[in-house]
Enzyme design. Structure first.
Site, PDB file in Angstrom:
ATOM      1  N   PRO A  13       0.827  -1.222   0.000  1.00  0.00           N
ATOM      2  CA  PRO A  13       0.000   0.000   0.000  1.00  0.00           C
ATOM      3  C   PRO A  13       0.860   1.270   0.000  1.00  0.00           C
ATOM      4  O   PRO A  13       1.885   1.332   0.688  1.00  0.00           O
ATOM      5  CB  PRO A  13      -0.810  -0.135   1.295  1.00  0.00           C
ATOM      6  CG  PRO A  13      -0.840  -1.607   1.573  1.00  0.00           C
ATOM      7  CD  PRO A  13       0.503  -2.108   1.116  1.00  0.00           C
ATOM      8  N   LEU A  17       1.966   3.660   7.980  1.00  0.00           N
ATOM      9  CA  LEU A  17       2.235   4.431   9.200  1.00  0.00           C
ATOM     10  C   LEU A  17       3.657   4.139   9.675  1.00  0.00           C
ATOM     11  O   LEU A  17       4.012   2.989   9.911  1.00  0.00           O
ATOM     12  CB  LEU A  17       1.240   4.040  10.303  1.00  0.00           C
ATOM     13  CG  LEU A  17       1.391   4.826  11.616  1.00  0.00           C
ATOM     14  CD1 LEU A  17       0.954   6.289  11.446  1.00  0.00           C
ATOM     15  CD2 LEU A  17       0.595   4.168  12.742  1.00  0.00           C
ATOM     16  N   ASP A  43       4.969   0.355   9.267  1.00  0.00           N
ATOM     17  CA  ASP A  43       6.431   0.243   9.141  1.00  0.00           C
ATOM     18  C   ASP A  43       7.076   0.185  10.526  1.00  0.00           C
ATOM     19  O   ASP A  43       6.965   1.138  11.301  1.00  0.00           O
ATOM     20  CB  ASP A  43       6.981   1.456   8.387  1.00  0.00           C
ATOM     21  CG  ASP A  43       8.479   1.319   8.149  1.00  0.00           C
ATOM     22  OD1 ASP A  43       8.851   0.550   7.240  1.00  0.00           O
ATOM     23  OD2 ASP A  43       9.268   1.947   8.881  1.00  0.00           O
ATOM     24  N   TYR A  48      13.503   0.564  16.817  1.00  0.00           N
ATOM     25  CA  TYR A  48      12.577   1.602  17.300  1.00  0.00           C
ATOM     26  C   TYR A  48      12.110   1.315  18.734  1.00  0.00           C
ATOM     27  O   TYR A  48      11.440   2.136  19.363  1.00  0.00           O
ATOM     28  CB  TYR A  48      11.368   1.768  16.365  1.00  0.00           C
ATOM     29  CG  TYR A  48      11.724   2.140  14.935  1.00  0.00           C
ATOM     30  CD1 TYR A  48      12.971   2.678  14.618  1.00  0.00           C
ATOM     31  CD2 TYR A  48      10.811   1.949  13.897  1.00  0.00           C
ATOM     32  CE1 TYR A  48      13.300   2.993  13.301  1.00  0.00           C
ATOM     33  CE2 TYR A  48      11.136   2.276  12.578  1.00  0.00           C
ATOM     34  CZ  TYR A  48      12.383   2.792  12.292  1.00  0.00           C
ATOM     35  OH  TYR A  48      12.691   3.108  10.996  1.00  0.00           O
ATOM     36  N   LYS A  77      12.744  -4.443  10.247  1.00  0.00           N
ATOM     37  CA  LYS A  77      14.110  -4.273   9.727  1.00  0.00           C
ATOM     38  C   LYS A  77      15.151  -4.896  10.643  1.00  0.00           C
ATOM     39  O   LYS A  77      15.028  -4.836  11.871  1.00  0.00           O
ATOM     40  CB  LYS A  77      14.420  -2.778   9.562  1.00  0.00           C
ATOM     41  CG  LYS A  77      13.301  -2.009   8.868  1.00  0.00           C
ATOM     42  CD  LYS A  77      13.628  -0.557   8.614  1.00  0.00           C
ATOM     43  CE  LYS A  77      12.379   0.195   8.176  1.00  0.00           C
ATOM     44  NZ  LYS A  77      11.607   0.784   9.291  1.00  0.00           N
ATOM     45  N   HIS A 110      18.418  -2.876   7.465  1.00  0.00           N
ATOM     46  CA  HIS A 110      18.109  -1.479   7.814  1.00  0.00           C
ATOM     47  C   HIS A 110      19.120  -0.488   7.235  1.00  0.00           C
ATOM     48  O   HIS A 110      18.735   0.559   6.696  1.00  0.00           O
ATOM     49  CB  HIS A 110      18.041  -1.361   9.343  1.00  0.00           C
ATOM     50  CG  HIS A 110      17.210  -0.228   9.833  1.00  0.00           C
ATOM     51  ND1 HIS A 110      16.489  -0.287  10.999  1.00  0.00           N
ATOM     52  CD2 HIS A 110      16.971   1.005   9.325  1.00  0.00           C
ATOM     53  CE1 HIS A 110      15.844   0.865  11.187  1.00  0.00           C
ATOM     54  NE2 HIS A 110      16.125   1.657  10.182  1.00  0.00           N
TER      55      HIS A 110
END
Ligand SMILES: NC(=O)c1ccc[n+]([C@@H]2O[C@H](COP(=O)([O-])OP(=O)(O)OC[C@H]3O[C@@H](n4cnc5c(N)ncnc54)[C@H](OP(=O)(O)O)[C@@H]3O)[C@@H](O)[C@H]2O)c1
Length: 316
Positions: A13, A17, A43, A48, A77, A110
């Protein structure tokens, strides 16, 4: 929702987000709101440090039947400390456990940078390993195995230059399906786009809004502001939308997926609506002229005196 297509027909898509910098106590609400309001693409990344909070929401929404897992494209990632062949599968297994999933839709290397195992953020030159010692193609071969095992449906890379994509292609025979890179109206990268199109590589553009919420220590002094750009704001007036919508619609109108980060419900909804903005040729030309090859994420924190990394984007 508009989307790009993988070679097997699966969908990527165009608007997803982003979740970098989404705080652990805010990300659950943001993910839940996004998925219940039409987002089909999330994502994530191990670095993170919020995948387990996101996973709790996935588990709740998927197991209750409110959302179909198969309808959502989920990316994660591989962090730089897990580039050695034997470390790649344990890294995706950890991410799958955190996200509470059986498979990812897309797993990316990454950065084209390797750290010593166990180093999350390097502080000295010795924390890095050179690409001679851990060649990217070895990491890539481990990624190919993950796809064969069904741990991820698709594999790709992030922050790779044409040169590095070519190296992978020639040394493994397998072209990455996606390259996720910084891309926006100030960094349009026409050559990389042409190369990716010619090689069937889908592009995702990150930091579409200029990443204004990233820490001050990784911001350049006097950096420009995408959302305050006068030309972008003129177009925003013309279409009666926020500047952010013009910026993300630039990706959609150029067949580039994008993943604006937000934890604000109004912004999350508004960003998804950008997919409905259709520019005419004149608007597209106006936006094309804004390119100034400006990187917000120059990634110079990967370059330390005495370490083997100096030009990770292969631009000098
Ligand atoms: N592969 C990589 O190396 C890499 C690197 C960087 C980023 N990424 C991915 O790309 C995603 C997006 O990039 P990013 O996080 O750097 O920055 P970004 O999406 O360019 O900007 C995020 C900032 O814009 C604000 N914002 C979002 N929508 C808005 C709207 N409609 N109006 C006004 N402000 C708005 C957000 O605030 P609110 O939260 O308050 O809305 C936040 O401060 C990341 O989260 C991550 O998933 C990947």
């Amino acid at each position: 929702m508009k989307y790009l297509e993988y070679s097997n027909g699966d969908k990527l898509p165009l608007i997803g987000l982003g979740t970098w910098k989404s705080k652990q106590d805010e990300v659950s609400k943001a993910i839940s709101y996004a998925l219940l309001n039409g987002y089909k693409h999330i994502d994530c990344a191990a670095i993170y440090e919020n995948e387990s909070e996101i996973g709790a929401v996935f588990k709740d929404l998927f197991s209750s039947g409110k959302i179909n897992r198969e309808d959502i494209h989920i990316t994660s990632k591989l962090w730089n400390s897990n580039h050695q062949f034997a470390d790649v599968e344990p890294a995706i297994v950890k991410t799958l456990n955190d996200l509470k999933l059986d498979y990812l839709d897309l797993y990316l290397i990454h950065w084209p940078v390797a750290f010593q195992p166990g180093v999350t953020y390097p502080v000295k030159a010795e924390d890095f390993i050179s690409l001679e010692d851990v060649p990217l193609v070895d990491t890539w071969k481990a990624m190919i195995e993950l796809k064969k095992k069904g741990l991820t449906k698709h594999i790709g890379v992030s922050n790779f230059s044409i040169k590095k994509l070519e190296d992978l292609k020639h040394n493994s025979g397998v072209v990455p399906e996606v390259n996720q890179v910084e891309m926006h109206v100030y960094l349009q990268q026409p050559e990389l786009r042409k190369y990716c199109e010619a090689n069937g590589i889908l592009l995702t553009g990150y930091s579409p809004l200029g990443s204004p919420d990233r820490p001050a220590e990784i911001k350049a002094e006097n950096e420009p502001s995408l959302m305050q750009d006068p030309v972008v704001n003129e177009l925003a007036m013309k279409y009666n939308v926020h500047a952010a919508n013009i910026l993300t619609a630039w990706h959609v109108n150029n067949n580039i997926a994008t993943i604006p980060k937000s934890t604000n419900e109004k912004n999350i909804q508004s960003n998804l609506n950008s997919a409905n903005l259709n520019f005419d040729k004149e608007d597209l030309r106006t936006l094309e002229k804004l390119d100034k090859h400006y990187r917000f994420l120059a990634a110079d924190y990967f370059e330390m005196e005495g370490n083997p990394y100096h030009d990770i984007f292969d631009e000098q």
